[in-house]
Design an enzyme around this catalytic site. Structure first.
Site, PDB file in Angstrom:
ATOM      1  N   LYS A  64       0.817  -1.222   0.000  1.00 29.60           N
ATOM      2  CA  LYS A  64       0.000   0.000   0.000  1.00 29.60           C
ATOM      3  C   LYS A  64       0.849   1.271   0.000  1.00 29.60           C
ATOM      4  CE  LYS A  64      -4.092  -1.965   2.240  1.00 29.60           C
ATOM      5  NZ  LYS A  64      -5.105  -1.758   3.287  1.00 29.60           N
ATOM      6  N   GLY A 127      -0.839  -1.299  15.635  1.00 23.29           N
ATOM      7  CA  GLY A 127      -0.104  -1.454  14.386  1.00 23.29           C
ATOM      8  C   GLY A 127       0.284  -0.120  13.781  1.00 23.29           C
ATOM      9  N   LEU A 206     -10.007  -4.997  11.995  1.00 21.68           N
ATOM     10  CA  LEU A 206     -10.037  -4.955  10.529  1.00 21.68           C
ATOM     11  C   LEU A 206     -10.108  -6.357   9.929  1.00 21.68           C
ATOM     12  CD1 LEU A 206      -9.316  -1.970  11.001  1.00 21.68           C
ATOM     13  CD2 LEU A 206      -7.713  -2.125   9.109  1.00 21.68           C
ATOM     14  N   GLY A 229     -14.186  -6.540  10.462  1.00 18.86           N
ATOM     15  CA  GLY A 229     -13.930  -5.660   9.329  1.00 18.86           C
ATOM     16  C   GLY A 229     -14.771  -5.915   8.092  1.00 18.86           C
TER      17      GLY A 229
END
Length: 247
Positions: A64, A127, A206, A229
């Site tokens: 990403k 995270g 998530l 998520g």
């Protein structure tokens, strides 16, 4: 036939391929969605060269952030987040233009906003990867303060083993942006003082496989509201399609 796909490594947990191919079949769209499992991000160029009918890509772990350097345009939102998970592939003659967007923040804010109570003012983000950046951007847009939690000593973060029951009461929204607890490692969870949680805590994972992670299970056991998520995933998939259609 138009083609769309997902780049990442590994892709064993991919939801998108089933979702989009079912959508194409149900809506009579002449397209297919495929997984491009690539061990190196520079293999993106090979994918583009060998798929002239490719119109859009989703991007997942671990690319990403790395994919940004390959793009011709990055939306202001994705630029501010520092992560892209949707690429629109535009063909004009022999030239190809790549535009990057972030649908994580759309899916997250739309799914968590209805669950927030007036006493939800601060959040812990578990995270520090690409997804966590979108979550931080989304929380800020919703008016919540946040701090990242990491396994390592980093500026502006808390280590897991330093989180106290008082932190759990103050930062009562907790979002898991790590793969900890994802199938097949379903007996794992982030190390937190779950016993300090109560009905004021909102735990958002998530992860969507399994439906209830150990993180969610441990929070719910002490009265916390928990959510996985899946809705975020559905909302961001819808947003991806809108980006690919340039809406």
């Amino acid at each position: 036939m138009d083609r769309y796909g997902l780049i990442g490594y590994p892709l064993g947990h991919s939801f998108s391929v089933g979702y989009f191919n079912e959508k194409f079949q149900n809506e009579g769209i002449d397209a297919e969605y495929v997984n491009f499992e690539i061990p190196q991000i520079d293999q993106l160029e090979e994918i583009l060269a060998s798929n002239p009918n490719l119109l859009g890509l989703n991007v997942t772990i671990p690319y990403k952030e790395k994919v940004i350097s390959f793009l011709d345009y990055v939306s202001p939102e994705a630029r501010a987040i520092g992560a892209v998970n949707v690429i629109s592939v535009i063909h004009k003659g022999k030239s190809v233009t790549l535009k990057g967007y972030n649908s994580d923040v759309i899916g997250f804010t739309k799914s968590i906003e209805p669950m927030l109570e007036p006493f939800h003012k601060k959040a812990l983000i578990l995270g520090t990867g690409g997804s966590s950046k979108a979550i931080a951007y989304g929380l800020k847009s919703l008016g919540l303060e946040y701090v990242h939690v990491s396994r390592y000593e980093r500026p502006g973060t808390i280590k897991y083993d330093k989180i106290t029951p008082d932190d759990i009461h103050e930062y009562n929204v907790i979002i898991n942006c790590t793969p900890c607890g994802m199938f097949p490692h379903t007996n794992e969870c982030p190390l937190l003082p779950y016993e300090a949680m109560d009905s004021h805590n909102l735990l958002y994972d998530l992860i969507y496989n399994p439906d209830e992670t150990m993180f969610m299970h441990n929070g719910a056991k002490h009265g916390a509201t928990v959510v996985n998520g899946l809705e975020m995933l559905l909302l961001q998939a819808f947003a991806s399609w809108e980006f690919w259609q340039d809406r």
